[in-house]
Design a protein around this motif. Structure first.
Motif, PDB file in Angstrom:
ATOM      1  N   THR A  75      12.857   6.503  17.078  1.00 35.75           N
ATOM      2  CA  THR A  75      12.497   5.697  15.995  1.00 35.75           C
ATOM      3  C   THR A  75      10.980   5.514  15.784  1.00 35.75           C
ATOM      4  N   THR A  76      10.065   5.438  14.580  1.00 37.63           N
ATOM      5  CA  THR A  76       8.789   5.118  14.252  1.00 37.63           C
ATOM      6  C   THR A  76       8.498   3.637  14.360  1.00 37.63           C
ATOM      7  N   PHE A  77       9.598   2.855  14.314  1.00 41.55           N
ATOM      8  CA  PHE A  77       9.274   1.185  14.032  1.00 41.55           C
ATOM      9  C   PHE A  77       9.133   0.797  15.468  1.00 41.55           C
TER      10      PHE A  77
ATOM     11  N   CYS B 261       3.397  -4.947   2.950  1.00 41.88           N
ATOM     12  CA  CYS B 261       3.199  -4.011   2.289  1.00 41.88           C
ATOM     13  C   CYS B 261       1.888  -3.995   1.632  1.00 41.88           C
TER      14      CYS B 261
ATOM     15  N   ARG C 174      -3.197   3.354  11.932  1.00 43.58           N
ATOM     16  CA  ARG C 174      -2.360   4.581  11.358  1.00 43.58           C
ATOM     17  C   ARG C 174      -1.191   4.670  12.281  1.00 43.58           C
ATOM     18  N   GLN C 175      -1.017   3.842  13.434  1.00 36.41           N
ATOM     19  CA  GLN C 175       0.123   3.985  14.187  1.00 36.41           C
ATOM     20  C   GLN C 175       0.933   2.870  13.921  1.00 36.41           C
ATOM     21  N   TYR C 176       0.739   1.930  13.245  1.00 28.80           N
ATOM     22  CA  TYR C 176       1.542   0.701  12.948  1.00 28.80           C
ATOM     23  C   TYR C 176       1.786   0.614  11.537  1.00 28.80           C
TER      24      TYR C 176
ATOM     25  N   VAL D 162       2.693   2.644   8.086  1.00 24.75           N
ATOM     26  CA  VAL D 162       3.614   3.841   7.829  1.00 24.75           C
ATOM     27  C   VAL D 162       3.410   4.108   6.198  1.00 24.75           C
ATOM     28  N   GLU D 163       3.262   5.043   5.688  1.00 24.31           N
ATOM     29  CA  GLU D 163       3.273   5.260   4.408  1.00 24.31           C
ATOM     30  C   GLU D 163       4.506   5.386   3.515  1.00 24.31           C
ATOM     31  N   PHE D 164       4.879   4.629   2.659  1.00 27.88           N
ATOM     32  CA  PHE D 164       6.198   4.542   1.823  1.00 27.88           C
ATOM     33  C   PHE D 164       5.601   4.801   0.632  1.00 27.88           C
TER      34      PHE D 164
ATOM     35  N   TYR E 292       1.251   1.551   1.760  1.00 32.08           N
ATOM     36  CA  TYR E 292       1.654   1.513   3.387  1.00 32.08           C
ATOM     37  C   TYR E 292       2.416   0.238   3.562  1.00 32.08           C
TER      38      TYR E 292
ATOM     39  N   ALA F   7       5.172  -1.164  10.110  1.00 32.31           N
ATOM     40  CA  ALA F   7       6.274  -0.743  10.791  1.00 32.31           C
ATOM     41  C   ALA F   7       6.671  -1.442  12.111  1.00 32.31           C
TER      42      ALA F   7
END
Length: 334
Positions: free
Chosen positions: A249-251, A280, A310-312, A314-316, A330, A333
């Motif tokens: 997972t990325t979260f 966001c 950039r690690q927490y 995430v581009e949506f 962004y 996450a």
């Protein structure tokens, strides 16, 4: 057959789409590349009466007889189910990679008859779990098969970057720190934890980055070690929260006090945050770079795992995409 699998340290099941699946996604393999047990002379369906160490069945009912069934629901909401299959699994040997030699073992994996949510929509064909089977409906991992059948080391190495990666099963990564771009952060796993790959998160510190001047353009590099870190407001120290290292997972999933404290620190520095349950905003690169840095403390030595925006974030992407005036969209996450 060759399959693209998500390497998941947070679960124990390895699974791929089955030929008879009517609710599986297209994935990389496509409908024609799904696993067909009838087409493999070495494949074997596992019955509920068979004794396999580390294997337990979720269900044992099937129209054509007793089959060992599994059903898994993941944290992000997706679900899979199917039957357990045993077949010969091939890996490329790292020692003889130049010759393309394979290492083969008999492994156990799920043959999907149902997928939902992100599992159905993802490009990857399936998943490769590396946890130990503690709960029902799990199977021995492929790493266990390599250890038991070939005497391989009970270790694996998973190295990831933005553009490439390396997954090494049954072997050890370089022991010399000179092999790494930066010295690795080595931490002991929590003993007696319910799940493997569990760390005790003892504290979180945060540092605000000096505000950058100008409206656009690349920011000056920020050296995390030179920032002044202070304890995160609203989180008591030491925390001693168990945290599972989950490559699937990325979260970041956090308890409510930690969740609120981290989002509060981000929101205080976020320009024009949107209303809603998810945090966001539209951000230019320089605005993203000016968000707070976090430091996660896992042991008494106070060594920190630094986490950058950039690690927490995430581009949506939203409809219309990025614009020169608003930047990219962004969300946190966490």
């Amino acid at each position: 057959r060759r399959y693209d699998l998500i390497v998941d340290t947070g679960s124990s099941l390895t699974a791929v789409p089955c030929k008879m699946c009517r609710n599986c996604g297209q994935h990389v393999c496509g409908a024609s590349g799904r696993f067909d047990p009838a087409a493999s002379p070495t494949a074997k369906r596992i019955g509920c009466s068979e004794s396999v160490p580390g294997l337990r069945c979720d269900s044992c009912s099937h129209a054509s007889g007793s089959r060992c069934g599994y059903a898994v629901r993941y944290t992000e909401g997706s679900a899979i189910r199917g039957d357990i299959i045993s077949d010969v699994v091939h890996f490329k040997s790292a020692l003889t990679a130049a010759t393309g030699a394979n290492v083969s073992v008999r492994g156990y994996f799920g043959c999907q008859s149902f997928e939902s949510g992100m599992f159905q929509r993802q490009r990857a064909d399936g998943i490769m779990g590396l946890q130990v089977a503690h709960r029902r409906g799990k199977v021995p991992s492929f790493l266990s098969a390599l250890v038991d059948q070939l005497g391989a080391d009970k270790t694996f190495s998973l190295c990831l970057s933005a553009s490439s990666g390396l997954f090494l099963l049954g072997g050890k990564p370089p022991s010399s720190e000179s092999a790494y771009r930066a010295p690795p952060l080595t931490l002991p796993l929590a003993r007696g934890a319910r799940a493997l790959f569990t760390l005790h998160l003892m504290g979180i510190v945060t540092a605000e980055v000096p505000k950058l001047t100008g409206s656009e353009g690349a920011p000056s590099p920020v050296n995390a070690s030179q920032l002044r870190y202070v304890p995160l407001k609203g989180v008591a120290t030491p925390m001693l929260n168990p945290a599972i290292v989950d490559s699937g997972t990325t979260f970041v999933y956090a308890s409510t006090p930690v969740y609120r404290a981290m989002l509060s620190a981000i929101r205080a520095n976020l320009p024009n945050p949107e209303r809603g349950a998810r945090l966001c905003a539209y951000l230019h690169d320089w605005e993203l770079a000016s968000l707070p840095r976090f430091g996660l403390i896992f042991d008494s030595s106070a060594r920190q795992l630094y986490v950058s925006p950039r690690q927490y974030m995430v581009e949506f992407p939203r409809g219309g995409g990025a614009t020169r005036s608003r930047g990219r969209h962004y969300c946190a996450a966490i």
